[in-house]
Design a protein around this motif. Structure first.
Motif, PDB file in Angstrom:
ATOM      1  N   VAL A 171       0.819  -1.152  -0.368  1.00  0.00           N
ATOM      2  CA  VAL A 171       0.401   0.007   0.191  1.00  0.00           C
ATOM      3  C   VAL A 171       0.493   0.763   0.178  1.00  0.00           C
ATOM      4  N   SER A 172       0.722   2.203  -0.926  1.00  0.00           N
ATOM      5  CA  SER A 172       1.213   3.161  -0.631  1.00  0.00           C
ATOM      6  C   SER A 172      -0.036   4.798  -0.448  1.00  0.00           C
ATOM      7  N   ILE A 173       0.652   5.698   0.054  1.00  0.00           N
ATOM      8  CA  ILE A 173      -0.325   6.811  -0.087  1.00  0.00           C
ATOM      9  C   ILE A 173       0.598   8.302  -0.430  1.00  0.00           C
ATOM     10  N   LEU A 174      -0.343   8.928  -1.277  1.00  0.00           N
ATOM     11  CA  LEU A 174       0.303   9.962  -1.796  1.00  0.00           C
ATOM     12  C   LEU A 174      -0.242  10.978  -1.814  1.00  0.00           C
ATOM     13  N   ASP A 175      -0.187  11.997  -1.364  1.00  0.00           N
ATOM     14  CA  ASP A 175      -1.161  13.118  -1.280  1.00  0.00           C
ATOM     15  C   ASP A 175      -1.093  14.341  -2.682  1.00  0.00           C
ATOM     16  N   GLU A 176      -2.348  14.433  -3.624  1.00  0.00           N
ATOM     17  CA  GLU A 176      -2.140  15.050  -4.462  1.00  0.00           C
ATOM     18  C   GLU A 176      -1.415  15.926  -4.922  1.00  0.00           C
ATOM     19  N   SER A 177      -0.966  16.719  -3.701  1.00  0.00           N
ATOM     20  CA  SER A 177       0.119  17.948  -3.821  1.00  0.00           C
ATOM     21  C   SER A 177       1.548  17.548  -3.573  1.00  0.00           C
ATOM     22  N   GLY A 178       1.673  16.706  -3.933  1.00  0.00           N
ATOM     23  CA  GLY A 178       2.966  16.243  -4.201  1.00  0.00           C
ATOM     24  C   GLY A 178       3.505  16.004  -5.297  1.00  0.00           C
ATOM     25  N   LYS A 179       2.411  16.149  -6.763  1.00  0.00           N
ATOM     26  CA  LYS A 179       2.447  16.108  -7.818  1.00  0.00           C
ATOM     27  C   LYS A 179       2.113  17.698  -8.642  1.00  0.00           C
ATOM     28  N   ILE A 180       2.015  17.859 -10.360  1.00  0.00           N
ATOM     29  CA  ILE A 180       1.962  18.551 -10.934  1.00  0.00           C
ATOM     30  C   ILE A 180       1.001  18.772 -10.930  1.00  0.00           C
ATOM     31  N   ASP A 181      -0.193  20.021 -10.715  1.00  0.00           N
ATOM     32  CA  ASP A 181      -1.365  19.671 -11.415  1.00  0.00           C
ATOM     33  C   ASP A 181      -1.411  20.729 -12.914  1.00  0.00           C
ATOM     34  N   ILE A 182      -1.834  20.110 -13.421  1.00  0.00           N
ATOM     35  CA  ILE A 182      -2.043  20.535 -15.041  1.00  0.00           C
ATOM     36  C   ILE A 182      -3.188  21.893 -15.278  1.00  0.00           C
ATOM     37  N   ASN A 183      -4.173  21.511 -14.232  1.00  0.00           N
ATOM     38  CA  ASN A 183      -5.426  22.629 -14.518  1.00  0.00           C
ATOM     39  C   ASN A 183      -4.078  24.183 -13.884  1.00  0.00           C
ATOM     40  N   ALA A 184      -4.034  23.634 -12.917  1.00  0.00           N
ATOM     41  CA  ALA A 184      -3.261  25.219 -11.895  1.00  0.00           C
ATOM     42  C   ALA A 184      -2.007  25.309 -12.198  1.00  0.00           C
ATOM     43  N   GLY A 185      -1.606  24.308 -12.765  1.00  0.00           N
ATOM     44  CA  GLY A 185      -0.137  24.893 -12.121  1.00  0.00           C
ATOM     45  C   GLY A 185       0.912  25.908 -12.686  1.00  0.00           C
ATOM     46  N   ASN A 186       1.674  26.519 -12.514  1.00  0.00           N
ATOM     47  CA  ASN A 186       2.769  27.140 -12.883  1.00  0.00           C
ATOM     48  C   ASN A 186       3.284  26.784 -14.067  1.00  0.00           C
ATOM     49  N   GLU A 187       3.015  27.575 -15.173  1.00  0.00           N
ATOM     50  CA  GLU A 187       3.542  26.927 -15.907  1.00  0.00           C
ATOM     51  C   GLU A 187       5.389  26.538 -16.452  1.00  0.00           C
ATOM     52  N   ALA A 188       5.632  26.969 -15.719  1.00  0.00           N
ATOM     53  CA  ALA A 188       7.064  27.273 -16.412  1.00  0.00           C
ATOM     54  C   ALA A 188       7.525  25.693 -15.095  1.00  0.00           C
ATOM     55  N   LEU A 189       6.500  25.683 -13.774  1.00  0.00           N
ATOM     56  CA  LEU A 189       6.595  24.215 -14.072  1.00  0.00           C
ATOM     57  C   LEU A 189       6.185  22.851 -14.919  1.00  0.00           C
TER      58      LEU A 189
END
Length: 308
Positions: free
Chosen positions: A89-107
Motif C-alpha cells: 500500500v502507498s498513500i500520496l497526497d496529490e500536492s506532491g504532483k504537478i497540477d495540469i490545470n492550476a500548475g505554474n506554466e514554468a513548472l
C-alpha cells in the motif's frame, strides 16, 4: 454372418470413438470451467484484499498526526496483511504532483524538459496544454487552437476548459504516447495548487523545478530521507521556494496484491478527506490500476504489524 459381424464391430468402434470424443470434449470444457472459476475466485480474493487496504488507509489517515504508527501520505510503500493475503500500500497526497490545470506554466515546462524535450519542444507543448485548458480560443505564441488541430488531421479541437482527467492530456497536440506514459504519474488534476509539496514530491517531480540540477535534487532527497529516519521535521527544498505548495487533503491510495500463481490485482483510489465526522471522505476516482515496477526515492517503510 461374418460380414454382419464385421459391420457390427465397425459400428462399435465408431460409437466408442464418438463417445471418447464426447467425453474428451466434456472433460476439456469442465477443466476450462474449473480454471475460469479458480481464476475468478483468485481475482475476487485479491480485489477484496486491495479494497480493504484502501479503506484501512483511509482509517489511518483519520488518526492524529502525532500517532507514531499512523500511515504517512508520502507515497512510500508499506506492507499490510489482510487475513492471509499480503498487500503493498502507498498513500500520496496529490500536492506532491504537478497540477495540469492550476500548475505554474514554468513548472510544466520544466517537467517536459526534464523528460527529454528541448526548450523549444517544451515551450510548444506547454503552450498547447495552456491553450487546451484555458477558456478562450486565442492561440498562445507556440500553442495550438482549433486551426492547428484541423491542419494536423485531428477530428477534435481543444476543450477550452480544465482537464477532466489525466488521460485527456493524451489528446493535446504534440503529446506522444511514450511521453504521456512518463509524465502521467507525475501530474494531477486534484491538487488545485500552482506549486508542489517538496516534502513529499518524488525525484522526477522535483527535477521539474526550473533551474535545479539532478545533484541538488539527489542531495535534498538524501537529507529528506535522513530526517524521516531520525523522525525529525522534513526540510523543504530551498531552490523550489517559489513553487512550494502544501497538503490539501486529496490523496491517491494504491494497493497491490499478488497470489501464489503470480496473478496481480491493483486498486487505485483518489479520496478527498472531509471535515464531517459522519462522512470523513469521498472518492473522486476509483479504478483498477496497472501493475508497474516499484519506484521510490527512498527506502521502503517497514511493514506495519497490524492485521485485519
Amino acid at each position: 454372418a461374418s460380414a454382419q459381424s464385421g459391420i457390427a464391430l465397425i459400428l462399435v468402434l465408431w460409437i466408442t470413438t464418438l463417445l471418447t470424443l464426447i467425453a474428451s470434449s466434456f472433460i476439456h470444457a469442465m477443466r476450462t470451467d474449473i480454471n475460469i472459476v479458480g481464476n475468478s475466485v483468485t481475482r475476487a480474493k485479491l480485489e477484496a484484499a486491495t479494497n480493504a487496504a484502501v479503506h484501512r488507509a483511509l482509517l489511518e489517515m483519520a488518526k492524529p498526526e502525532q500517532f507514531a504508527d499512523r500511515w504517512k501520505s508520502d507515497g512510500l510503500p508499506l506492507s499490510w496483511q489482510f487475513r492471509d493475503q499480503a498487500v503493498q500500500v502507498s498513500i500520496l497526497d496529490e500536492s506532491g504532483k504537478i497540477d495540469i490545470n492550476a500548475g505554474n506554466e514554468a513548472l510544466i515546462r520544466g517537467l517536459l524538459r526534464s523528460q527529454g524535450l528541448t526548450d523549444e519542444q517544451a515551450a510548444s507543448l506547454s503552450d498547447a496544454i495552456g491553450d487546451w485548458r484555458d477558456l478562450d480560443s486565442l492561440k498562445r505564441p507556440r500553442g495550438a487552437e482549433e486551426p492547428e488541430y484541423t491542419a494536423a488531421g485531428l477530428g477534435y479541437k481543444p476543450n477550452n476548459a480544465p482537464f477532466q482527467s489525466i488521460e485527456e492530456l493524451r489528446l493535446v497536440i504534440g503529446m506522444t504516447p511514450d511521453l504521456y506514459q512518463r509524465v502521467a504519474p507525475l501530474v494531477t488534476i486534484f491538487s488545485r495548487q500552482p506549486g508542489i509539496n517538496t516534502q513529499i514530491a518524488g525525484r522526477d517531480v522535483l527535477r521539474a523545478v526550473p533551474g535545479v540540477t539532478d545533484a541538488q535534487v539527489d542531495e535534498y532527497l538524501a537529507r529528506r530521507e535522513a530526517a524521516r529516519a531520525a523522525k525529525l521535521p522534513i526540510p523543504v527544498f530551498a531552490p523550489a521556494q517559489n513553487f512550494q505548495s502544501f497538503r490539501n487533503g486529496v490523496v491517491t491510495i494504491r494497493a497491490s496484491a499478488q497470489s501464489e500463481d503470480g496473478s496481480v490485482f491493483v486498486r487505485e483510489a483518489v479520496a478527498l478527506r472531509l471535515p464531517n465526522p459522519k462522512r470523513s471522505y469521498t472518492f473522486l476516482r476509483w479504478q483498477e490500476g496497472v501493475q508497474q515496477a516499484a519506484a521510490s526515492d527512498a527506502a521502503p517503510m517497514p511493514a506495519n504489524p497490524a492485521n485485519t
